[in-house]
Design a protein around this motif. Structure first.
Motif, PDB file in Angstrom:
ATOM      1  N   VAL A 126      37.908 -23.657  18.274  1.00 25.40           N
ATOM      2  CA  VAL A 126      37.578 -24.619  19.321  1.00 25.40           C
ATOM      3  C   VAL A 126      37.682 -26.052  18.825  1.00 25.40           C
ATOM      4  N   SER A 127      37.153 -26.323  17.639  1.00 32.72           N
ATOM      5  CA  SER A 127      37.140 -27.699  17.131  1.00 32.72           C
ATOM      6  C   SER A 127      38.553 -28.229  16.921  1.00 32.72           C
ATOM      7  N   ALA A 128      39.446 -27.407  16.391  1.00 31.14           N
ATOM      8  CA  ALA A 128      40.826 -27.844  16.157  1.00 31.14           C
ATOM      9  C   ALA A 128      41.547 -28.109  17.466  1.00 31.14           C
ATOM     10  N   VAL A 129      41.312 -27.257  18.443  1.00 34.33           N
ATOM     11  CA  VAL A 129      41.955 -27.416  19.751  1.00 34.33           C
ATOM     12  C   VAL A 129      41.446 -28.675  20.434  1.00 34.33           C
ATOM     13  N   HIS A 130      40.144 -28.906  20.373  1.00 32.17           N
ATOM     14  CA  HIS A 130      39.564 -30.069  21.038  1.00 32.17           C
ATOM     15  C   HIS A 130      40.097 -31.361  20.424  1.00 32.17           C
ATOM     16  N   PHE A 131      40.173 -31.425  19.102  1.00 31.16           N
ATOM     17  CA  PHE A 131      40.678 -32.621  18.433  1.00 31.16           C
ATOM     18  C   PHE A 131      42.149 -32.851  18.777  1.00 31.16           C
ATOM     19  N   ALA A 132      42.931 -31.782  18.778  1.00 31.97           N
ATOM     20  CA  ALA A 132      44.354 -31.898  19.104  1.00 31.97           C
ATOM     21  C   ALA A 132      44.550 -32.349  20.547  1.00 31.97           C
ATOM     22  N   ASN A 133      43.689 -31.871  21.436  1.00 28.45           N
ATOM     23  CA  ASN A 133      43.793 -32.264  22.845  1.00 28.45           C
ATOM     24  C   ASN A 133      43.481 -33.746  23.029  1.00 28.45           C
ATOM     25  N   LEU A 134      42.464 -34.246  22.322  1.00 26.51           N
ATOM     26  CA  LEU A 134      42.156 -35.676  22.384  1.00 26.51           C
ATOM     27  C   LEU A 134      43.343 -36.506  21.889  1.00 26.51           C
ATOM     28  N   ALA A 135      43.967 -36.061  20.800  1.00 28.37           N
ATOM     29  CA  ALA A 135      45.134 -36.771  20.268  1.00 28.37           C
ATOM     30  C   ALA A 135      46.282 -36.740  21.270  1.00 28.37           C
ATOM     31  N   ALA A 136      46.443 -35.607  21.971  1.00 31.48           N
ATOM     32  CA  ALA A 136      47.518 -35.491  22.959  1.00 31.48           C
ATOM     33  C   ALA A 136      47.278 -36.419  24.145  1.00 31.48           C
ATOM     34  N   ILE A 137      46.031 -36.542  24.591  1.00 28.19           N
ATOM     35  CA  ILE A 137      45.727 -37.441  25.711  1.00 28.19           C
ATOM     36  C   ILE A 137      45.973 -38.893  25.307  1.00 28.19           C
ATOM     37  N   LEU A 138      45.604 -39.239  24.081  1.00 28.36           N
ATOM     38  CA  LEU A 138      45.865 -40.588  23.588  1.00 28.36           C
ATOM     39  C   LEU A 138      47.372 -40.855  23.531  1.00 28.36           C
ATOM     40  N   ALA A 139      48.136 -39.863  23.081  1.00 26.43           N
ATOM     41  CA  ALA A 139      49.597 -39.989  23.067  1.00 26.43           C
ATOM     42  C   ALA A 139      50.145 -40.144  24.480  1.00 26.43           C
ATOM     43  N   LEU A 140      49.561 -39.412  25.427  1.00 29.27           N
ATOM     44  CA  LEU A 140      49.968 -39.511  26.830  1.00 29.27           C
ATOM     45  C   LEU A 140      49.747 -40.924  27.363  1.00 29.27           C
ATOM     46  N   CYS A 141      48.593 -41.504  27.063  1.00 24.37           N
ATOM     47  CA  CYS A 141      48.291 -42.865  27.543  1.00 24.37           C
ATOM     48  C   CYS A 141      49.291 -43.871  26.985  1.00 24.37           C
ATOM     49  N   THR A 142      49.626 -43.719  25.715  1.00 25.65           N
ATOM     50  CA  THR A 142      50.589 -44.625  25.085  1.00 25.65           C
ATOM     51  C   THR A 142      51.987 -44.441  25.665  1.00 25.65           C
ATOM     52  N   SER A 143      52.389 -43.188  25.800  1.00 26.28           N
ATOM     53  CA  SER A 143      53.730 -42.881  26.296  1.00 26.28           C
ATOM     54  C   SER A 143      53.915 -43.313  27.748  1.00 26.28           C
ATOM     55  N   SER A 144      52.859 -43.239  28.549  1.00 26.68           N
ATOM     56  CA  SER A 144      52.951 -43.640  29.956  1.00 26.68           C
ATOM     57  C   SER A 144      53.405 -45.091  30.084  1.00 26.68           C
ATOM     58  N   ILE A 145      52.876 -45.936  29.213  1.00 26.79           N
ATOM     59  CA  ILE A 145      53.256 -47.355  29.227  1.00 26.79           C
ATOM     60  C   ILE A 145      54.692 -47.531  28.756  1.00 26.79           C
ATOM     61  N   THR A 146      55.046 -46.838  27.676  1.00 25.77           N
ATOM     62  CA  THR A 146      56.390 -46.952  27.112  1.00 25.77           C
ATOM     63  C   THR A 146      57.452 -46.501  28.101  1.00 25.77           C
TER      64      THR A 146
END
Length: 426
Positions: free
Chosen positions: A280-300
């Motif tokens: 669970v902990s690894a999945v949750h951390f990876a998901n947070l990183a993916a959402i942050l990547a999504l926010c950055t990519s949306s602008i790009t």
């Protein structure tokens, strides 16, 4: 008919950037208010339904109330967009944040089942419906608002910034839930701490509403009013009658958007835990990183469409989504340690969600834009929100690659929508 957008061309200025920033911040807070419910679904189920019920039934009822928010989106969006096309973008854009903040604040103050009996879940359902109605006007209204404020060579960037803000609300909700569960015990959360995220969200929403009062009406709508081009009849009726192609392609593109958000961002963590047995902990951390990547990519992605054109960005990005989704699910089968980098890549690829609002703001004429986008987006999202979780769960049961294949097929739909579009504006 001369396009109003061609008659008024906003220039880039400090005011424009302030407008986009305030709109993005308000959108993030409104989406936070909408999604924070799901992060506390277990607690809500235990507090708002009879303790004698089995756990599965309480959770089913809780998620049913959560889903009611999605079902309310089309009706709320239709009403808000009608007045947005008739009375102005700013007024409705400000109203939607108030409509979200008040129910969120109320949820944090609601009595539990032990104090109010059956009235507790009924009040919760009412608040959730009001939230859904508000969110139905927020995203379409925000996209229209920033696109009509931005200069023609920065509209993609403006839409991308707002889309990043909306996705940032999901990230904020996830972070608040993680911090709450880290710093407080289950008993403390059950005894009242669960209310804090809702109370904070409601208060921040009211602040966002006050901030939006500083915004000005869009130059495009002011030109429509000046030229007496406000639609005389119901804008949605006119959009359905005269712009069927735009509506169909907008719905097709929105389905691709829902696959990226609902499956890649919201459902994949659960699938990785249940189907792939990842911690669970690894999945949750990876998901947070993916959402942050999504926010950055949306602008790009939004900025890239301004420089290279919509189709030249859309086709590679949707292809990237196909490859990244398949790689994520294949990678965790073969090498589970690759979860974090592969999920970040999938988050970057999910930035293709910015393509949908850019596409929609181009295909509808200014006089009907709010209504056309709202109908296409909200109806599709309501259907996808109900169908996708069931369908993807079934596909995951049939084969572990099922969810990735679903995302890949949805991305193909996104490419088709872009290739067959007809832009209303030059």
């Amino acid at each position: 008919m001369t396009s109003p957008l061609a008659l008024t061309k906003p220039e880039a200025s400090t005011s424009t950037f302030r407008t986009v920033a305030l709109a993005s911040l308000g959108g993030a807070l409104e989406f936070y208010d909408f999604v924070i419910f799901v992060y506390f679904a277990v607690v809500i189920g235990q507090l708002f339904f009879p303790p004698s019920q089995p756990e599965w039934l309480r959770q089913l009822q809780t998620f049913g109330i959560f889903a009611a928010g999605y079902l309310a989106r089309p009706l709320g969006g239709a009403i808000l967009s009608h007045f947005g096309d008739k009375s102005g973008r700013k007024r409705i854009f400000t109203l939607s944040v108030l409509m979200m903040a008040l129910p969120t604040l109320c949820i944090g103050l609601l009595p539990s089942y032990g104090n109010a009996g059956v009235a507790a879940p009924l009040l919760l359902l009412l608040m959730r419906i009001l939230q859904g109605a508000a969110i139905g006007g927020e995203a379409p209204g925000g996209w229209v608002f920033v696109a009509e404020h931005a200069p023609s060579n920065q509209r993609g960037l403006a839409v991308g910034l707002l889309t990043s803000g909306l996705n940032g609300g999901i990230l904020l909700g996830s972070l608040v839930a993680a911090l709450t569960n880290s710093y407080f015990s289950t008993i403390q959360i059950m005894n009242g701490i669960w209310r804090l995220p809702f109370l904070i969200g409601g208060m921040l929403g009211l602040i966002a509403m006050l901030m939006r009062r500083w915004l000005s009406e869009t130059p495009v709508f002011e030109e429509l009013r000046k030229q007496v081009m406000i639609p005389a009849e119901i804008p949605l009726r006119e959009a359905l009658r005269a712009h069927k192609r735009a509506i169909v392609l907008s719905m097709v593109s929105t389905w691709a958007l829902t696959a990226a958000i609902i499956v890649v961002i919201l459902m994949t963590p659960v699938i990785l835990q249940t189907t792939f047995s990842l911690p669970v902990s690894a999945v949750h951390f990876a998901n947070l990183a993916a959402i942050l990547a999504l926010c950055t990519s949306s602008i790009t992605v939004g900025a890239a469409t301004d420089h290279f054109g919509l189709e030249r960005v859309a086709v590679p990005m949707y292809t990237f989504l196909i490859v990244a989704s398949l790689a994520l699910y294949l990678g965790v089968i073969w090498k589970p340690w690759s979860l974090l980098p592969l999920y970040i890549l999938a988050g970057l690829a999910a930035g293709c969600v910015t393509i949908t609002p850019i596409l929609m703001t181009r295909m509808f004429p200014a006089a009907l834009r709010f209504s056309g986008i709202s109908f296409s987006y909200n109806v599709t999202y309501a259907v996808a929100g109900g169908v996708s979780p069931l369908l993807v769960s079934w596909l995951a049961h049939l084969h572990r690659m099922g969810p990735a294949i679903y995302v890949a097929l949805s991305a193909v739909l996104g490419i088709i929508a872009v290739r067959f579009r007809r832009d209303e504006e030059a």
